[in-house]
Design a protein around this motif. Sequence first.
Motif, PDB file in Angstrom:
ATOM      1  N   ASP A 273       0.820  -1.234   0.000  1.00  0.00           N
ATOM      2  CA  ASP A 273       0.000   0.000   0.000  1.00  0.00           C
ATOM      3  C   ASP A 273       0.849   1.278   0.000  1.00  0.00           C
ATOM      4  OD1 ASP A 273      -2.386  -1.612   2.171  1.00  0.00           O
ATOM      5  OD2 ASP A 273      -2.393  -1.473  -0.021  1.00  0.00           O
ATOM      6  N   GLN A 274       2.164   1.138  -0.236  1.00  0.00           N
ATOM      7  CA  GLN A 274       3.038   2.309  -0.283  1.00  0.00           C
ATOM      8  C   GLN A 274       3.348   2.648  -1.741  1.00  0.00           C
ATOM      9  OE1 GLN A 274       6.572   1.825   2.088  1.00  0.00           O
ATOM     10  NE2 GLN A 274       7.453   3.785   1.482  1.00  0.00           N
ATOM     11  N   ASP A 275       3.479   3.923  -2.038  1.00  0.00           N
ATOM     12  CA  ASP A 275       3.864   4.365  -3.377  1.00  0.00           C
ATOM     13  C   ASP A 275       5.388   4.491  -3.440  1.00  0.00           C
ATOM     14  OD1 ASP A 275       1.265   4.558  -4.314  1.00  0.00           O
ATOM     15  OD2 ASP A 275       1.034   6.590  -3.525  1.00  0.00           O
ATOM     16  N   CYS A 276       5.929   4.235  -4.634  1.00  0.00           N
ATOM     17  CA  CYS A 276       7.380   4.346  -4.809  1.00  0.00           C
ATOM     18  C   CYS A 276       7.699   4.625  -6.272  1.00  0.00           C
ATOM     19  CB  CYS A 276       8.089   3.074  -4.341  1.00  0.00           C
ATOM     20  SG  CYS A 276       7.616   1.588  -5.281  1.00  0.00           S
ATOM     21  N   GLY A 277       8.908   5.085  -6.487  1.00  0.00           N
ATOM     22  CA  GLY A 277       9.413   5.244  -7.847  1.00  0.00           C
ATOM     23  C   GLY A 277      10.611   4.332  -8.031  1.00  0.00           C
ATOM     24  N   LEU A 278      10.675   3.655  -9.183  1.00  0.00           N
ATOM     25  CA  LEU A 278      11.783   2.712  -9.372  1.00  0.00           C
ATOM     26  C   LEU A 278      12.262   2.724 -10.819  1.00  0.00           C
ATOM     27  CD1 LEU A 278      10.503   0.010 -10.925  1.00  0.00           C
ATOM     28  CD2 LEU A 278       9.532  -0.381  -8.660  1.00  0.00           C
ATOM     29  N   THR A 279      13.516   2.328 -10.994  1.00  0.00           N
ATOM     30  CA  THR A 279      14.066   2.121 -12.336  1.00  0.00           C
ATOM     31  C   THR A 279      14.564   0.686 -12.423  1.00  0.00           C
ATOM     32  OG1 THR A 279      16.242   2.910 -11.652  1.00  0.00           O
ATOM     33  CG2 THR A 279      14.749   4.535 -12.624  1.00  0.00           C
ATOM     34  N   ILE A 280      14.592   0.184 -13.647  1.00  0.00           N
ATOM     35  CA  ILE A 280      14.981  -1.210 -13.886  1.00  0.00           C
ATOM     36  C   ILE A 280      16.256  -1.227 -14.710  1.00  0.00           C
ATOM     37  CG2 ILE A 280      14.293  -3.402 -14.945  1.00  0.00           C
ATOM     38  CD1 ILE A 280      11.374  -2.526 -14.396  1.00  0.00           C
ATOM     39  N   LYS A 281      17.207  -2.005 -14.274  1.00  0.00           N
ATOM     40  CA  LYS A 281      18.512  -2.068 -14.928  1.00  0.00           C
ATOM     41  C   LYS A 281      18.375  -2.557 -16.378  1.00  0.00           C
ATOM     42  CE  LYS A 281      21.928  -3.303 -12.341  1.00  0.00           C
ATOM     43  NZ  LYS A 281      22.900  -4.083 -11.542  1.00  0.00           N
ATOM     44  N   ASN A 282      18.891  -1.753 -17.309  1.00  0.00           N
ATOM     45  CA  ASN A 282      18.943  -2.091 -18.745  1.00  0.00           C
ATOM     46  C   ASN A 282      17.561  -2.297 -19.377  1.00  0.00           C
ATOM     47  OD1 ASN A 282      21.794  -2.102 -18.577  1.00  0.00           O
ATOM     48  ND2 ASN A 282      21.772  -4.252 -17.935  1.00  0.00           N
ATOM     49  N   PHE A 283      16.526  -1.643 -18.835  1.00  0.00           N
ATOM     50  CA  PHE A 283      15.187  -1.794 -19.429  1.00  0.00           C
ATOM     51  C   PHE A 283      14.390  -0.513 -19.235  1.00  0.00           C
ATOM     52  CE2 PHE A 283      11.949  -4.387 -21.260  1.00  0.00           C
ATOM     53  CZ  PHE A 283      10.738  -3.938 -20.739  1.00  0.00           C
ATOM     54  N   ASN A 284      13.844   0.019 -20.338  1.00  0.00           N
ATOM     55  CA  ASN A 284      13.088   1.278 -20.277  1.00  0.00           C
ATOM     56  C   ASN A 284      11.672   1.173 -20.854  1.00  0.00           C
ATOM     57  OD1 ASN A 284      15.019   3.166 -19.088  1.00  0.00           O
ATOM     58  ND2 ASN A 284      16.237   2.789 -20.939  1.00  0.00           N
ATOM     59  N   ASP A 285      11.362   0.024 -21.460  1.00  0.00           N
ATOM     60  CA  ASP A 285      10.061  -0.127 -22.117  1.00  0.00           C
ATOM     61  C   ASP A 285       8.971  -0.523 -21.114  1.00  0.00           C
ATOM     62  OD1 ASP A 285       8.178  -0.227 -24.132  1.00  0.00           O
ATOM     63  OD2 ASP A 285       8.640  -2.315 -24.654  1.00  0.00           O
ATOM     64  N   ILE A 286       8.823   0.298 -20.069  1.00  0.00           N
ATOM     65  CA  ILE A 286       7.810   0.029 -19.042  1.00  0.00           C
ATOM     66  C   ILE A 286       6.520   0.741 -19.438  1.00  0.00           C
ATOM     67  CG2 ILE A 286       7.332   0.093 -16.563  1.00  0.00           C
ATOM     68  CD1 ILE A 286      10.326   0.656 -16.137  1.00  0.00           C
ATOM     69  N   LYS A 287       5.381   0.107 -19.191  1.00  0.00           N
ATOM     70  CA  LYS A 287       4.088   0.700 -19.535  1.00  0.00           C
ATOM     71  C   LYS A 287       3.182   0.699 -18.302  1.00  0.00           C
ATOM     72  CE  LYS A 287       4.320  -0.798 -24.381  1.00  0.00           C
ATOM     73  NZ  LYS A 287       4.816   0.503 -24.854  1.00  0.00           N
ATOM     74  N   GLU A 288       2.229   1.602 -18.326  1.00  0.00           N
ATOM     75  CA  GLU A 288       1.251   1.645 -17.234  1.00  0.00           C
ATOM     76  C   GLU A 288       0.493   0.319 -17.167  1.00  0.00           C
ATOM     77  OE1 GLU A 288       0.348   6.462 -17.379  1.00  0.00           O
ATOM     78  OE2 GLU A 288      -1.311   5.039 -17.533  1.00  0.00           O
ATOM     79  N   ASN A 289       0.132  -0.062 -15.950  1.00  0.00           N
ATOM     80  CA  ASN A 289      -0.579  -1.305 -15.640  1.00  0.00           C
ATOM     81  C   ASN A 289       0.321  -2.554 -15.663  1.00  0.00           C
ATOM     82  OD1 ASN A 289      -3.068   0.092 -15.334  1.00  0.00           O
ATOM     83  ND2 ASN A 289      -3.353   0.036 -17.580  1.00  0.00           N
ATOM     84  N   ASP A 290       1.610  -2.381 -16.021  1.00  0.00           N
ATOM     85  CA  ASP A 290       2.536  -3.507 -15.882  1.00  0.00           C
ATOM     86  C   ASP A 290       2.636  -3.902 -14.411  1.00  0.00           C
ATOM     87  OD1 ASP A 290       5.093  -2.727 -18.420  1.00  0.00           O
ATOM     88  OD2 ASP A 290       3.085  -3.611 -18.576  1.00  0.00           O
ATOM     89  N   ILE A 291       2.801  -5.200 -14.169  1.00  0.00           N
ATOM     90  CA  ILE A 291       3.009  -5.692 -12.801  1.00  0.00           C
ATOM     91  C   ILE A 291       4.491  -6.044 -12.645  1.00  0.00           C
ATOM     92  CG2 ILE A 291       2.438  -7.457 -11.093  1.00  0.00           C
ATOM     93  CD1 ILE A 291       0.140  -5.558 -11.681  1.00  0.00           C
ATOM     94  N   ILE A 292       5.115  -5.458 -11.635  1.00  0.00           N
ATOM     95  CA  ILE A 292       6.525  -5.773 -11.334  1.00  0.00           C
ATOM     96  C   ILE A 292       6.540  -6.720 -10.147  1.00  0.00           C
ATOM     97  CG2 ILE A 292       8.731  -4.821 -10.580  1.00  0.00           C
ATOM     98  CD1 ILE A 292       7.963  -2.247 -12.082  1.00  0.00           C
ATOM     99  N   GLU A 293       6.984  -7.913 -10.403  1.00  0.00           N
ATOM    100  CA  GLU A 293       7.027  -8.959  -9.372  1.00  0.00           C
ATOM    101  C   GLU A 293       8.473  -9.194  -8.966  1.00  0.00           C
ATOM    102  OE1 GLU A 293       6.409 -13.360 -10.194  1.00  0.00           O
ATOM    103  OE2 GLU A 293       4.487 -12.843  -9.274  1.00  0.00           O
ATOM    104  N   VAL A 294       8.794  -9.002  -7.687  1.00  0.00           N
ATOM    105  CA  VAL A 294      10.164  -9.228  -7.213  1.00  0.00           C
ATOM    106  C   VAL A 294      10.223 -10.557  -6.461  1.00  0.00           C
ATOM    107  CG1 VAL A 294      10.679  -6.767  -7.091  1.00  0.00           C
ATOM    108  CG2 VAL A 294       9.775  -7.931  -5.079  1.00  0.00           C
TER     109      VAL A 294
END
Length: 630
Positions: free
Chosen positions: A602-623
Amino acid sequence: MATKNVKSNKPSGSKSKQNPDKSKLKAHSNTLKSQLNETKATGLIDGVFIFTGPITISEFGKKINKNVAEIVKYFFKSGGMVTPNTSLTEEQIGELALEFGFDFKKEVEVTKSNIFETLQVDDNEADLKARPAVVTIMGHVDHGKTTLLDSIRNTNINVTDGEFGGITQHIGAYQIKTDKNQKITFIDTPGHEAFTEMRARGADVTDIVILVVAADDGVMPQTEEAIDHAKAAAVPIIVFVNKIDKPGADSNRVKTELMRFNIVAEEFGGDVPFIEGSAKNRQGLENLLETIILVSELKELKANPEKFATGTVIEAHLSKSRGPMATVLVQHGTLNMRNLVVAGATYGLIKDMENENGAKVKSALPSQPVVLVGLNEVPRAGDKFMVVSEEKMARDIAEAQLERQIQESRNKAQSFTLDSIKNQIDQGNLKSVNVILKADTQGSVEAVRNSLQKITIPGVKLDVIRATVGAISNSDITLALASNAIVYGFNVRPTAQVRQKADEDGVEVRLHTIIYKVIEELEEAAKGMLDPIFEEKVLGQAEVRQIFKHSQVGTIAGCHVIDGVIPRGSKLRILRDGIIIYTGELSSLKHVKEEIKEAKKDQDCGLTIKNFNDIKENDIIEVYKVEEVK
């Protein structure tokens, strides 16, 4: 000058005797070329999957007409993290073949770098002829090895003349004839280290080992080392109990002491011949030679003398007047003057050929040693040699062998460590650990060895190939190199020279002062050799709500954590409509403008992904993280 005289004095009709028949040479050339150019058919053939080396999951799927997803799913079920581009080992290829219901077989392709090991030249049984045995004499210093060889050769030229302490200073080879005109070849080494250095390069030239033990001295440290090296070579042993004529000589003591090393005399129900005698007084030599002939007849040693020669380099050096000179042992076929040979990473036309007495010879049969002149460089002791038909082919093979030697030297430092053993197993090697144990007292040796032998781990074999008292020596390093072993020292240390040799040869030396630490480390190493089971654990998911472009940083994803936590630096997958489109790791994680260690549910954050820029809204990032299950 001697070479020129030989050339100028050749009889006119000698060419056909020295050079093989042209049709035979052409057939030999065609055999080499056909096998080098032969491409093995691979894939699913008559229900058997044929392969020649590692292939990717994608390539495997195409060859068996299966969806790659099926194969990836199979590995995921067993905890394996793979992609379509993952390279399969031989073990995995076999596992998959059986899983999908067909057999498998590896075909070996002949290449210029593996030609000495893989070239197939079939021999008809009728063409095989009996060959002389090749014998190596080993034992403790001053127990009479060189004197025995000198006496056997029956020559007035003493091998030990001019050599310090009577110790042989070079590697050579000599062939003798018995009274019954039977031939025996002796490999004359300066000790078991040289014997095993050659064996470490794959040069298994010895058929029989003669272990010399002085009757007035008994089993000594180098005797034990010689036994270790002979057993590692897996060849028959004949014991020559020397100096039987000296005061204090006791052959029964020698036989009793050797029983500790599982060398049991025939008279005690064993299978090892014991010959008593005196090398200096030529006593017992006839019995020894007869025993060698008998053992060689039981081994049924044969070779085909009609084909082109192959064999091993025994010794080589650079002569100022004659250039590179190499003592070679012919193992198969016949070697002729003017043959073109490749020896390891060297090649050349034979310009001169001599036997051990310096006499010129025109040909050499199986088990015969000769000295060659004509190679372009000095080969290594233990290198294989073979006759080829064309200079270009010889040069190409030599260059490929040089590349292989360079690669092997690069890899050597990683070949004999606990950390790299798992990699060797993945390539299909036996799951075993060879250990050389050195300690300060006999009690420590026995305590550590007994404890090691109690380690029982299914699927792994722990083999103590040497356990002796004393400092770690060059001999220990040499045996470790030849046997893929790790050296353990308990309350002992190697000298600077021994440590340097271990570093150069890539042999791992581990030193301890507490017994249970040795046991614990080896037990853990053995356990680590079992195929590990990995389990994936999902840590959290975040949904991309907004995208920000930054000229220096790239694409920043404004996310909301919908489950678990998102730790900084985690591995991740990007899911788009439930499909994985990228796998990588987090580059940065911030809340507002500050770096944070993790973002919680429930927390908001900003993140970048190593060697990848083609991120789109509604993508799910699973760690996630991958944990090894002990």
